[in-house]
Design a protein around this motif. Structure first.
Motif, PDB file in Angstrom:
ATOM      1  N   ALA A  79       1.019  -0.802   0.220  1.00 47.23           N
ATOM      2  CA  ALA A  79       0.112  -0.240   0.100  1.00 47.23           C
ATOM      3  C   ALA A  79       1.047   1.503  -0.015  1.00 47.23           C
ATOM      4  O   ALA A  79       1.777   1.073   1.107  1.00 47.23           O
ATOM      5  N   VAL A  80       0.223   2.587  -0.315  1.00 50.03           N
ATOM      6  CA  VAL A  80       1.372   3.212  -1.076  1.00 50.03           C
ATOM      7  C   VAL A  80       0.493   4.339  -0.798  1.00 50.03           C
ATOM      8  O   VAL A  80      -0.550   4.756  -1.938  1.00 50.03           O
ATOM      9  N   PRO A 133       8.333  -9.204   2.380  1.00 51.14           N
ATOM     10  CA  PRO A 133       9.525  -7.977   2.736  1.00 51.14           C
ATOM     11  C   PRO A 133      11.401  -8.967   3.179  1.00 51.14           C
ATOM     12  O   PRO A 133      11.046  -9.313   3.894  1.00 51.14           O
ATOM     13  N   LYS A 134      12.195  -7.488   2.568  1.00 47.70           N
ATOM     14  CA  LYS A 134      13.470  -8.454   3.241  1.00 47.70           C
ATOM     15  C   LYS A 134      13.863  -7.657   4.073  1.00 47.70           C
ATOM     16  O   LYS A 134      13.517  -6.528   3.825  1.00 47.70           O
ATOM     17  N   VAL A 135      15.178  -8.501   4.829  1.00 49.93           N
ATOM     18  CA  VAL A 135      15.542  -7.739   5.860  1.00 49.93           C
ATOM     19  C   VAL A 135      17.348  -7.171   4.924  1.00 49.93           C
ATOM     20  O   VAL A 135      17.696  -8.124   4.974  1.00 49.93           O
ATOM     21  N   THR A 179       4.685  -3.713   9.604  1.00 49.58           N
ATOM     22  CA  THR A 179       4.447  -3.422   8.877  1.00 49.58           C
ATOM     23  C   THR A 179       4.144  -3.619   7.607  1.00 49.58           C
ATOM     24  O   THR A 179       3.272  -3.294   7.048  1.00 49.58           O
ATOM     25  N   ALA A 180       4.373  -5.627   7.180  1.00 46.40           N
ATOM     26  CA  ALA A 180       3.444  -5.288   6.088  1.00 46.40           C
ATOM     27  C   ALA A 180       2.049  -6.062   6.535  1.00 46.40           C
ATOM     28  O   ALA A 180       1.527  -6.131   5.955  1.00 46.40           O
ATOM     29  N   ARG A 181       1.878  -6.419   7.517  1.00 47.68           N
ATOM     30  CA  ARG A 181       0.591  -7.345   8.017  1.00 47.68           C
ATOM     31  C   ARG A 181      -0.905  -5.721   8.210  1.00 47.68           C
ATOM     32  O   ARG A 181      -1.378  -5.997   7.737  1.00 47.68           O
ATOM     33  N   GLU A 182      -0.160  -4.656   8.646  1.00 48.43           N
ATOM     34  CA  GLU A 182      -0.343  -3.640   8.255  1.00 48.43           C
ATOM     35  C   GLU A 182      -0.573  -2.569   6.851  1.00 48.43           C
ATOM     36  O   GLU A 182      -1.302  -1.332   6.148  1.00 48.43           O
TER      37      GLU A 182
END
Length: 473
Positions: free
Chosen positions: A47-48, A351-353, A374-377
């Motif tokens: 989401a952006v 997502p990446k670390v 953050t990904a779940r949001e």
């Protein structure tokens, strides 16, 4: 006179072709400033929130919430000269002349590329104030009255504009484009309870809907209202004749499907399994919880596995390489951008670390917790979804022991973590109850041979079954 500009949907990440309108932050008639957030979109990656590259007044919304729009399509119209201070010099017949140096441009001789800053819009634009005085002075010198532009003035009011009238509630005909004000958690709650935010008291007057408002509305709602936009896609109606419901394939689901098909039919997958006694790891976990260094950190088996993967990849760099078909090369990475597969309401995202191999166990645990939250949001930046080198998927959180995970495109291996279970295990010739976990490693056989894959998996297992082994690496 009015000067209208259309805001185009930008490509917010590499190779995106479309995005879904999630929520408008503005309505027709609202004044906007340069860099003000005007819309939230959902791409195949995240989401952006998009900022507007001009100041002015919003005149029209060209897409509805829930609508999928192609990149480059206009989604918003803005009057960048609402006060009519930038009118061009009229010609003898009242028409607008096109000067030789501007090529017919009405932006005061400045190219359109100078008026389009921010994401996907090129260079930063010049301020309108720098061009307005010169144009106004020219009109005064000619003594001619400023021409009136009627193209946009005579257009009928849109349903969205009608919604901005504070004293008039949304009508059924215009309800599809009316977006009440509410924070994402409140919207999620409303969706779960079947509450249409447009019907909540105060929504039509522009008031911010709260959690309490939604709960009160839910208590007084006998039947859930018909969903529209994004809600329609998430909760489609069941056809009574077929007892089926159809959901459009888009967003994260579409991107995931394309990536998995491409990977499955491109890379020859091999999966190996290893069951390990992780009792020492779980005991160390309990000790570290009381350490000041790990205060406030959620230390999970996933964090230990992430550290083990980074250490084992140094001994077997093939699992952190990638097959480049076009160049005819195998590209070895001297860094680990560790992907963490996360199940979210939008679907599976990874997502990446960044540079996970340079982080301590505590730093890894903190990074993974922040990343997954953050990904779940749905707020993962697009750049955090790109250029991974290795992925871990933790199916154990669902009570699953193992599987055959599919490699993410651009990588050569993926590790699945099973559930940690109490199981009978032989220790020093004696049967005991131990904490046991199954590891599943899938790898690209073009890059990784069986010996290399087995060595890597054995190293990860050894590090999890006895964390002290790490000092020997």
């Amino acid at each position: 006179m009015p000067e209208y500009k259309q805001f185009l949907l930008a490509d917010t990440a590499e190779g995106l072709t479309e995005a879904e309108i999630v929520e408008w932050k503005v309505q027709p008639g609202d004044e906007v400033k340069v860099n003000q957030i005007v819309v939230e979109i959902e791409t195949a990656k995240a989401a952006v929130e998009l900022p507007i590259p001009w100041a002015g007044v919003v005149t029209e919304l060209l897409a509805e919430p829930g609508q999928t729009v192609e990149v480059g399509s206009p989604i918003l119209t803005v009057d960048v000269d609402p006060n009519g201070t930038a009118s061009p010099t009229p010609s003898g017949n009242g028409a607008e002349p096109a000067s030789a140096d501007s090529g017919g441009d009405t932006s005061g001789g400045k190219g359109e590329e100078e008026m389009q800053p921010l994401v996907g819009y090129g260079s930063k634009g010049s301020a309108p104030a720098k061009r307005r005085p010169r144009k106004k002075a020219a009109a005064v010198r000619t003594g001619a009255p400023e021409p009136v532009q009627t193209v946009e003035v005579v257009r009928p009011r849109t349903a969205v504009e009608d919604m901005t009238k504070p004293a008039v509630p949304p009508s059924p005909a215009s309800a599809s484009t009316f977006v009440p004000l509410a924070k994402p958690p409140v919207r999620k709650l409303a969706k779960e309870l079947g509450v249409d935010l447009r019907t909540v008291p105060g929504a039509a007057q522009g008031e911010v809907i709260t959690r309490e408002d939604v709960l009160r509305a839910a208590e007084g709602t006998s039947t859930p209202p018909a969903a529209t936009g994004a809600a329609r896609a998430a909760q489609p109606a069941v056809d009574p004749a077929t007892r089926e419901r159809r959901v459009p394939i888009r967003g994260v689901r579409k991107a995931t499907a394309q990536a998995m098909v491409a990977s499955a039919y491109t890379a020859p997958h091999v999966t190996e399994f290893l069951t390990v006694d992780v009792t020492p790891m779980m005991e160390l976990r309990e000790k570290l919880k009381n350490s000041p260094e790990f205060a406030g950190i959620k230390l999970t088996p996933l964090a230990f596995a992430a550290k083990a993967v980074c250490l084992a990849a140094k001994r077997t760099p093939d699992v952190n390489a990638v097959w480049d078909e076009d160049a005819g090369e195998i590209v070895y990475k001297d860094y680990v951008h560790l992907g963490i597969a996360a199940a979210t309401p939008r679907g599976l995202v990874v997502p990446k670390v960044r540079d996970a191999d340079s982080l301590s166990l505590a730093e890894l645990a903190r990074a993974i917790a922040d990343l997954t939250a953050t990904a779940r949001e749905g707020r993962t930046p697009p750049e955090d979804m790109l250029n991974g080198t290795f992925t871990i998927t933790n199916v154990g959180v669902f009570g699953v022991d193992g599987g055959t995970p599919i490699i993410n495109p651009g990588e050569s291996a993926i590790l699945a973590l099973g559930a940690v279970r109490d199981m009978p295990w032989v220790v020093d010739g004696e049967l005991a109850v131990r904490k046991v976990m199954q590891l599943s490693l899938s790898f690209d056989h073009r890059v990784v041979d069986g010996q290399q894959g087995s060595q890597f998996l054995a190293d990860v297992g050894a590090l999890l079954s006895d964390p002290a082994v790490a000092i020997t690496y």
